[in-house]
Scaffold this active site. Structure first.
Site, PDB file in Angstrom:
ATOM      1  N   GLN A   1     147.496  51.424  10.479  1.00 19.61           N
ATOM      2  CA  GLN A   1     146.937  51.641  11.821  1.00 19.61           C
ATOM      3  C   GLN A   1     147.973  51.191  12.858  1.00 19.61           C
ATOM      4  O   GLN A   1     148.277  50.006  12.947  1.00 19.61           O
ATOM      5  CB  GLN A   1     145.663  50.805  11.948  1.00 19.61           C
ATOM      6  CG  GLN A   1     144.982  50.878  13.286  1.00 19.61           C
ATOM      7  CD  GLN A   1     143.943  49.761  13.445  1.00 19.61           C
ATOM      8  OE1 GLN A   1     143.992  48.760  12.734  1.00 19.61           O
ATOM      9  NE2 GLN A   1     143.028  49.924  14.362  1.00 19.61           N
ATOM     10  N   GLY A   2     148.483  52.135  13.628  1.00 22.69           N
ATOM     11  CA  GLY A   2     149.473  51.811  14.662  1.00 22.69           C
ATOM     12  C   GLY A   2     148.830  51.809  16.035  1.00 22.69           C
ATOM     13  O   GLY A   2     148.986  52.760  16.804  1.00 22.69           O
TER      14      GLY A   2
ATOM     15  N   GLU B   1     135.779  50.448  11.998  1.00 27.47           N
ATOM     16  CA  GLU B   1     136.483  49.251  11.521  1.00 27.47           C
ATOM     17  C   GLU B   1     135.512  48.080  11.458  1.00 27.47           C
ATOM     18  O   GLU B   1     135.436  47.370  10.472  1.00 27.47           O
ATOM     19  CB  GLU B   1     137.653  48.928  12.467  1.00 27.47           C
ATOM     20  CG  GLU B   1     138.394  47.652  12.082  1.00 27.47           C
ATOM     21  CD  GLU B   1     139.626  47.391  12.938  1.00 27.47           C
ATOM     22  OE1 GLU B   1     139.659  47.864  14.087  1.00 27.47           O
ATOM     23  OE2 GLU B   1     140.548  46.735  12.454  1.00 27.47           O
TER      24      GLU B   1
HETATM   25  C1  LIG Z   1     146.080  39.645  10.190  1.00 25.70           C
HETATM   26  C2  LIG Z   1     146.173  40.668  11.290  1.00 25.70           C
HETATM   27  C3  LIG Z   1     146.222  42.013  10.967  1.00 25.70           C
HETATM   28  C4  LIG Z   1     146.340  42.975  11.976  1.00 25.70           C
HETATM   29  N1  LIG Z   1     146.423  44.300  11.619  1.00 25.70           N
HETATM   30  C5  LIG Z   1     146.606  45.243  12.588  1.00 25.70           C
HETATM   31  C6  LIG Z   1     146.795  46.608  12.231  1.00 25.70           C
HETATM   32  O1  LIG Z   1     146.784  46.990  11.046  1.00 25.70           O
HETATM   33  N2  LIG Z   1     147.019  47.496  13.220  1.00 25.70           N
HETATM   34  C7  LIG Z   1     147.040  47.138  14.548  1.00 25.70           C
HETATM   35  O2  LIG Z   1     147.209  48.009  15.401  1.00 25.70           O
HETATM   36  N3  LIG Z   1     146.863  45.839  14.918  1.00 25.70           N
HETATM   37  C8  LIG Z   1     146.668  44.883  13.977  1.00 25.70           C
HETATM   38  N4  LIG Z   1     146.523  43.554  14.327  1.00 25.70           N
HETATM   39  C9  LIG Z   1     146.658  43.192  15.740  1.00 25.70           C
HETATM   40  C10 LIG Z   1     145.372  42.769  16.403  1.00 25.70           C
HETATM   41  O3  LIG Z   1     144.505  43.859  16.572  1.00 25.70           O
HETATM   42  C11 LIG Z   1     145.783  42.134  17.748  1.00 25.70           C
HETATM   43  O4  LIG Z   1     146.558  40.982  17.473  1.00 25.70           O
HETATM   44  C12 LIG Z   1     144.591  41.784  18.586  1.00 25.70           C
HETATM   45  O5  LIG Z   1     143.953  42.949  19.032  1.00 25.70           O
HETATM   46  C13 LIG Z   1     144.981  40.921  19.796  1.00 25.70           C
HETATM   47  O6  LIG Z   1     146.015  41.508  20.508  1.00 25.70           O
HETATM   48  P1  LIG Z   1     147.312  40.665  20.921  1.00 25.70           P
HETATM   49  O7  LIG Z   1     147.831  39.980  19.707  1.00 25.70           O
HETATM   50  O8  LIG Z   1     148.226  41.570  21.674  1.00 25.70           O
HETATM   51  O9  LIG Z   1     146.773  39.530  21.910  1.00 25.70           O
HETATM   52  P2  LIG Z   1     146.381  39.712  23.438  1.00 25.70           P
HETATM   53  O10 LIG Z   1     145.563  40.934  23.621  1.00 25.70           O
HETATM   54  O11 LIG Z   1     147.619  39.562  24.243  1.00 25.70           O
HETATM   55  O12 LIG Z   1     145.448  38.458  23.665  1.00 25.70           O
HETATM   56  C14 LIG Z   1     145.973  37.133  23.867  1.00 25.70           C
HETATM   57  C15 LIG Z   1     144.799  36.208  24.115  1.00 25.70           C
HETATM   58  O13 LIG Z   1     144.106  36.597  25.333  1.00 25.70           O
HETATM   59  C16 LIG Z   1     142.733  36.833  25.063  1.00 25.70           C
HETATM   60  N5  LIG Z   1     142.260  37.974  25.857  1.00 25.70           N
HETATM   61  C17 LIG Z   1     142.868  39.181  25.999  1.00 25.70           C
HETATM   62  N6  LIG Z   1     142.121  40.016  26.783  1.00 25.70           N
HETATM   63  C18 LIG Z   1     141.014  39.309  27.136  1.00 25.70           C
HETATM   64  C19 LIG Z   1     139.845  39.601  27.909  1.00 25.70           C
HETATM   65  N7  LIG Z   1     139.681  40.806  28.480  1.00 25.70           N
HETATM   66  N8  LIG Z   1     138.893  38.641  28.030  1.00 25.70           N
HETATM   67  C20 LIG Z   1     139.043  37.428  27.439  1.00 25.70           C
HETATM   68  N9  LIG Z   1     140.135  37.080  26.697  1.00 25.70           N
HETATM   69  C21 LIG Z   1     141.092  38.005  26.534  1.00 25.70           C
HETATM   70  C22 LIG Z   1     142.674  37.174  23.568  1.00 25.70           C
HETATM   71  O14 LIG Z   1     141.419  36.895  23.014  1.00 25.70           O
HETATM   72  C23 LIG Z   1     143.763  36.246  22.994  1.00 25.70           C
HETATM   73  O15 LIG Z   1     143.251  34.951  22.804  1.00 25.70           O
HETATM   74  C24 LIG Z   1     146.399  42.571  13.343  1.00 25.70           C
HETATM   75  C25 LIG Z   1     146.326  41.215  13.658  1.00 25.70           C
HETATM   76  C26 LIG Z   1     146.229  40.252  12.661  1.00 25.70           C
HETATM   77  C27 LIG Z   1     146.160  38.817  13.030  1.00 25.70           C
END
Ligand SMILES: Cc1cc2nc3c(=O)[nH]c(=O)nc-3n(C[C@H](O)[C@H](O)[C@H](O)COP(=O)(O)OP(=O)(O)OC[C@H]3O[C@@H](n4cnc5c(N)ncnc54)[C@H](O)[C@@H]3O)c2cc1C
Length: 390
Positions: free
Chosen positions: A124-125, A242
């Site tokens: 998933q990208g 999902e």
């Molecule tokens: C083990 C693992 C597997 C994964 N696999 C995939 C995968 O296969 N494909 C893929 O595309 N992604 C994948 N991910 C990514 C995952 O979906 C993202 O890490 C997640 O959506 C958070 O995005 P970010 O890391 O950019 O953090 P950010 O979105 O930058 O968030 C940073 C912090 O701010 C908080 N925050 C952000 N927006 C808000 C809001 N509106 N209100 C309150 N708080 C907020 C968040 O909760 C977090 O604490 C994976 C992540 C992990 C840990």
């Protein structure tokens, strides 16, 4: 909801239990429960040959046309046997249902059968360095050039990308449009020139997810799901599945961890003491059991919504949220029961570091598939009907 199996469900459960008995050798699994990709590929094929993949998929797409309650039974029995899940979880739970909903006849014929058999593994990208929670901020772009989309950009945290044959990719195709409206959804062959996967090591030491770089990757024009600009709507179909179907597996897995926690609490530690003799430990374990029960019943509500409405409801976000936090507490408790030995990982650690690995892996649970903060927003707005946060 009637919690008892119907006669058909009971027969299915009994047959599946016998199948696990005959086909799964728990002794062949690594002690810390981290089977490698080769093992998982073979195991996934065996599940498919046994007729246990695509249980709820319509027959016309190679599935078994069963109701979600059979999928729930499948997960319960998988956990009971201590067996691993199918390797193609992203394909089966996300890419497949999205292609069924939005795909053309050609796309369905090309992908669904190979996805079921495990011949094609999907990743998933969606997430990018600058947009994880804010999927609509995706910047990876695709520009139409003749009969091909030319893709440039970077994705990150893509689970299984190092093993994947295909990727469900959210791209920006119209930079001038409002941010949600400028997105499209492509099915991208990971073997195309210009796709580079760089594994990232997690806190567990496993490279389970990856960065993906796209440099002038030429993707056939007909690889788009829906129309240009439909990307946000198509991605929402993926995310609904999902969190919806995942809930059964999560609760089943937590039940497995709970029963192992009880085993651990009964074992004498290196100092000869049995943790379960301590009333404080018994209290903590009882509390986890209570949390598990409330989660299991919320999950039955999700199942009822699925059975009656055909799609998971927002309460599946409650299950993911509560499960992820319960799993972190439970694995932490398990490690604390080990006293000083709790500091040892791998060889020399209790159960070869099973709990150390589980605790480290659980850290990502509150981030993947929607962070706890995002899920709390969903529960507040869509389950409780509170005003929007922004
Ligand atoms: C083990 C693992 C597997 C994964 N696999 C995939 C995968 O296969 N494909 C893929 O595309 N992604 C994948 N991910 C990514 C995952 O979906 C993202 O890490 C997640 O959506 C958070 O995005 P970010 O890391 O950019 O953090 P950010 O979105 O930058 O968030 C940073 C912090 O701010 C908080 N925050 C952000 N927006 C808000 C809001 N509106 N209100 C309150 N708080 C907020 C968040 O909760 C977090 O604490 C994976 C992540 C992990 C840990």
């Amino acid at each position: 909801m009637d919690f008892r199996d119907t006669a058909d469900e009971a027969a299915f459960r009994a047959k599946l239990r016998d199948w696990y008995e005959a086909n799964f050798d728990a002794g062949g699994m690594p002690a810390a429960g981290r089977p490698d990709a080769g093992y998982l590929r073979k195991w996934s094929r065996r599940l498919f040959d046994g007729g246990y993949v695509g249980l709820t998929w319509p027959r016309e797409y190679g599935g078994h046309g069963l109701s979600p309650s059979y999928q729930a039974i499948y997960f319960e029995e998988m956990v009971r046997a201590g067996a691993p899940e199918h390797m193609g979880i992203i394909g089966l739970n996300m890419a497949g249902p999205t292609i069924m909903t939005w795909g053309t006849h050609e796309q369905k014929s090309k992908h669904l059968a190979r996805l079921l058999s495990g011949e094609d593994i999907w990743c998933q990208g969606f997430s990018e360095p600058g947009s994880g929670s804010d999927l609509a901020g995706a910047r990876t772009k695709a520009v139409l050039d003749g009969d091909e989309w030319v893709v440039n950009g970077q994705k990150v945290w893509s689970s299984y990308a190092h093993l994947a044959d295909w990727c469900i990719l959210v791209v920006r195709t119209d930079p001038a449009a409002e941010k949600h409206a400028g997105l499209s959804y492509l099915l991208v062959d990971m073997h195309l020139p210009g796709v580079e996967v760089r594994p990232l090591k997690q806190i567990t030491g496993d490279p389970e997810f990856n960065e993906i770089f796209f440099t002038d990757v030429r993707v056939p024009k007909d690889s788009i799901l829906g129309k240009p600009g439909d990307g946000w709507k198509v991605a929402m179909t993926t995310l609904l599945h999902e969190r919806g179907t995942m809930a059964f597996a999560l609760v089943a897995q937590l039940r497995q961890h709970f029963s192992r926690l009880v085993d651990l609490a009964r074992e004498p530690g290196s100092d000869g003491r049995v943790p379960a003799d301590d009333p404080v430990v018994r209290d903590a374990i009882a509390q986890e059991w209570i949390e598990l029960q409330s989660l299991a019943f919320t999950n039955y509500r999700t199942l009822t919504t699925l059975l009656t409405k055909g799609a998971p409801g927002p309460e599946s976000s409650v299950v993911k949220l509560v499960w992820s936090e319960a799993n972190q507490r439970l694995t932490k408790l398990a490690r604390s029961l080990q006293g000083l030995s709790g500091m040892l990982d791998g060889d020399g650690g209790v159960w070869d570091g099973y709990w150390q690995y589980r605790q480290l892996r659980s850290r990502g649970n509150t981030i993947e598939a929607g962070t706890s903060e995002i899920l709390r927003n969903i529960v507040a707005e869509r389950v409780l009907g509170l005003p929007r946060s922004r």
